[in-house]
Write an enzyme that holds these catalytic residues in place. Structure first.
Site, PDB file in Angstrom:
ATOM      1  CG  ASN A   6     -33.392  48.701-137.625  1.00  0.00           C
ATOM      2  OD1 ASN A   6     -34.030  49.140-136.414  1.00  0.00           O
ATOM      3  ND2 ASN A   6     -31.978  48.488-137.491  1.00  0.00           N
ATOM      4  CB  CYS A  53     -31.226  45.731-134.097  1.00  0.00           C
ATOM      5  SG  CYS A  53     -30.286  44.312-134.503  1.00  0.00           S
ATOM      6  CD  GLU A  62     -30.535  49.669-135.006  1.00  0.00           C
ATOM      7  OE1 GLU A  62     -29.931  49.577-135.863  1.00  0.00           O
ATOM      8  OE2 GLU A  62     -31.416  48.757-134.229  1.00  0.00           O
TER       9      GLU A  62
END
Length: 811
Positions: free
Chosen positions: A327, A329, A331
């Site tokens: 995704n 970011c 994570e």
């Protein structure tokens, strides 16, 4: 929302009005408490004095939390008027998500589940990702934050992905892509006999589409672009965000393979593979590529890196395919067409007193983890997926991502410094507990509801483990806006600063001090007005004398913590996290590229699945970020205007002969004899030459006021040669710019012991009358400026988030 609900009274002043559309609000009375940071400083309105009764829900919101809720989360009518309170929001979400229980048990006590979920939300012990809060029981109905879409090497696949991206962004989600399957630039396209344009060109198409959609104004479009390090276009990819005005809707990360890492360690070349032909088409020296990655990350934060082979070692369903992307970011690694819904436990709430000593409340944490897993599993069933392919893939694996926020606050409660072995041990203890209990709860749900449908193709079946409901259970996300609502520190990040300034409607600058710090110093008998004002100016305790060592250690801020401790903390959480950990390693501006390279190596060796770094002040359009913020005006293009000018400045004028006429250069200085503004006039020549001289003067003035050194400005100008060089008292003046550069260097260069101090401002007045602080005492840190409200943003968790209006460049 319960049909029997009816609210007695609201205590939100004029912020939230009753529902004008015939919807009945609920019975829970809202007692909103505004936390007062410190006496003498800006606070929100006072605590409501309404008497509590059995129906009263007491929630402590910060002023910023209320602002973010109103702006981004609460329901509004067609005119934009807020028609929902925070309690209404929590009840709406709890009621809707609880109704999933009836899908598995028609006799389930839905009211009991609703009340349990509501209590969790209203107590700010757990919050789901933003789309769930925004869209539950509403027309849009899309509840997940994280998506990965496939991009195959065909125009049909590429533009199908563009269309699907727009649908996901419109629904409030963020998207990740691997562009590694696209053939490299200038490769031959046999079907058309044309030339391939390569991954970077198509990233620009996705970026433009994202810019157009903008997620309906509630959440901004966010993307992750990943390219394997062995792709032939890897060098262009690494440099694709070299200019800060390009691909602004993308985070980019290089997918590092173990083959590359081994070549790097052995100082060897590695193969570049054409993804279309699967053939080797060249090779590069691993060290050169790695240094290029490091240089650009040092320069402006992009690219990050993900260790793709490490990610696939823990892929729970390898038979369904390899994980290629994450995704926005980083994570949440996902298979193509997978989605994941996230939620975070507020660790600041998981503290109790035992014989007057603070300790982790594991009983409360246990209850919270189990309820949160139940909640997140229900979200999957109540979700309106934006595409049928996403619904199919998501329900095959039923991935959820339970994480934590408020970790720095927890450490403060426990009097543990963030950069200590005790903090690392606490991280292991906390996340091991969360992971173990989440897995147990998921196994219990599997017995009642059934395991995820791809279980037979999973590592759990291969290892003869018990059936489980969710292929993954844990993720550490940035928690940008939900941590604002919960009024806690973000994710697992340390405190970014102990104080911030906030712009208000009249352009006043109002400081806010971290409430735990205020509580602590009062308890220790250290509170006084002068000391608090000094902390408000600095933003940290680093340069404040006469403080007990223990206080400085516990209330340490992000930029005071060495990068090694950042990585060790990330690795500690990663060891007990199914998916990945979103965290930013913050560097001082003076950090070197060697420092960045060391962090990347340490992250790899400690088992992190990726790493993002940010060097303070390394992006162009940035302002002060910690302590007091100097007054600035934001122009239409997002740039920062000049600092406030005192009414009187003193200086001198120098005349110089040039080939275009007599050049008059006026340089004004501050009280420290540092140059702050330059005016240049070129005799009577007028026209373009005069305009050029005036423009150079203005640009130099802006540069000086933003802290650019005299030597750097002079060296940039000197040597520029015009059509008519002339001699001046033995010195050759090659042009107007060259002459100005010579004057600056002669008058203010290091040979004249110029200190190049920053522009001196007039004192800033606090909300407390007659109290002022001279901004020469301010500790300056530069970070991104929020394009929506003009306040400063925190760079953390692989993202930049404004803690005042909730804006995030990652959605």
């Amino acid at each position: 929302m319960s049909s029997s609900s009816k609210m007695k009274h609201l205590h939100m002043d004029n912020l939230f009005d009753s529902d004008d559309n015939g919807h009945e609000p609920n019975t829970d009375t809202l007692l909103v408490k505004h936390r007062v940071p410190c006496e003498g400083f800006q606070s929100s309105s006072q605590i409501s004095d309404v008497e509590k009764d059995e129906n009263t829900i007491e929630i402590s919101f910060s002023n910023n939390a209320l602002k973010v809720l109103e702006r981004r989360y609460l329901k509004k009518d067609k005119s934009g008027k807020v028609i929902e309170t925070p309690v209404d929001l929590f009840r709406r979400v709890a009621h809707f998500i609880a109704s999933a229980d009836s899908l598995y048990d028609p006799t389930a006590d839905l009211k009991k589940t609703e009340d349990t979920f509501f209590s969790l939300l209203a107590n700010l012990e757990f919050l789901p990702n933003s789309p769930t809060l925004m869209n539950a029981d509403r027309e849009l109905g899309q509840l997940s934050a994280c998506f990965v879409l496939p991009i195959e090497d065909s125009m049909h696949s590429i533009f199908e992905a563009v269309k699907n991206t727009a649908l996901i962004h419109k629904s409030g989600g963020g998207t990740g892509f691997s562009f590694s399957r696209l053939r490299p630039q200038n490769d031959i396209v046999k079907s058309t006999h044309g030339i391939a344009s390569g991954p970077i060109s198509f990233m620009q198409v996705f970026d433009a589409a994202t810019e157009t959609v903008k997620q309906g104004g509630t959440r901004r479009g966010a993307n992750m672009a990943i390219l394997r390090v062995d792709h032939p276009d890897i060098t262009d990819f690494i440099r694709s965000k070299e200019e800060n005005n390009k691909l602004n809707n993308f985070n980019i990360s290089v997918a590092i393979t173990e083959k590359f890492w081994n070549a790097l360690k052995n100082d060897k070349e590695y193969a570049l593979i054409n993804p279309h032909s699967k053939e080797k088409v060249g090779s590069l020296k691993a060290k050169i590529v790695f240094n290029d990655i490091v240089h650009h990350a040092w320069k402006n934060g992009d690219p990050g890196v993900i260790f793709i082979d490490c990610i696939n070692k823990t892929n729970p369903t390898p038979q369904l395919g390899e994980i290629e992307s994450t995704n926005p970011c980083g994570e949440q690694p996902l298979l193509p067409y997978e989605s994941c819904n996230l939620g975070s436990i507020n660790l600041a709430k998981m503290v109790k007193k035992n014989n007057d000593r603070p300790e982790i409340d594991f009983q409360r944490l246990l209850k919270t983890v189990r309820t949160a897993v139940h909640f997140l599993d229900n979200v999957i069933d109540m979700n309106k997926f934006p595409l049928p392919e996403i619904e199919k893939q998501s329900k095959q694996t039923r991935k959820i991502g339970l994480g934590v926020m408020g970790f720095a606050d927890l450490l403060i409660h426990l009097n543990i410094p963030y950069n200590s072995q005790q903090a690392i041990d606490t991280a292991h203890q906390i996340m091991r507990f969360v992971s173990d209990e989440a897995k147990k709860k998921s196994q219990e749900l599997a017995l009642k509801r059934g395991e995820f449908s791809a279980f037979s193709k999973s590592i759990y079946a291969r290892n003869n483990e018990p059936k489980i409901r969710n292929a993954t259970r844990t993720t550490i996300a940035p928690t940008g806006t939900i941590s604002i609502i919960a009024n806690c520190s973000s994710g697992i990040e340390p405190l970014f600063a102990l104080s911030f300034t906030r712009n208000v409607m009249d352009n006043d600058q109002l400081p806010e001090i971290h409430p735990l710090f205020c509580d602590h110093i009062k308890k220790e008998g250290l509170y006084n007005e002068e000391f608090i004002r000094k902390v408000g100016a600095k933003g940290s305790l680093e340069e404040i004398d006469n403080l007990p060592k223990e206080i400085k250690e516990v209330f340490i801020t992000s930029h005071e913590i060495s990068p090694e401790w950042h990585i060790r903390m990330q690795a500690a959480f990663q060891e007990h996290t199914d998916n990945a950990v979103s965290k930013t390693v913050n560097f001082h501006n003076k950090a070197t590229e060697k420092d960045v390279a060391h962090v990347y190596s340490l992250a790899h060796d400690l088992g992190c699945k990726g790493v993002t770094i940010y060097r303070d002040g390394s992006r162009d359009q940035q302002v002060l970020n910690k302590g007091l913020k100097k007054k600035s005006a934001v122009g239409g293009n997002g740039t920062t205007a000049s600092m406030e000018r005192p009414r009187i400045l003193r200086g001198f004028t120098t005349r110089l002969n040039t080939g275009q006429g007599s050049l008059y250069v006026t340089i004004n200085t501050d009280e420290n004899n540092a140059p702050v503004e330059v005016f240049a006039n070129i005799g009577k020549s007028g026209g373009d030459t005069a305009a050029l001289a005036e423009a150079i003067g203005r640009l130099i003035s802006i540069s000086l006021q933003k802290g650019v050194k005299v030597e750097e400005i002079s060296q940039t100008l000197m040597g520029i040669t015009g059509s008519k060089p002339v001699w001046n008292e033995g010195n050759l003046v090659k042009s107007v710019p060259d002459g100005i550069g010579q004057i600056l260097l002669h008058e203010f260069g290091t040979q004249n012991k110029e200190k190049t101090k920053s522009y001196k401002l007039k004192p800033v007045t606090y909300s407390s009358p007659s109290k002022t602080i001279d901004e020469s005492d301010i500790s300056i840190l530069r970070g991104p400026e929020c394009p929506e409200c003009g306040n400063t943003m925190e760079t953390e968790g692989g993202c930049s988030v404004c803690r005042y209006c909730g804006y995030s460049h990652c959605g």
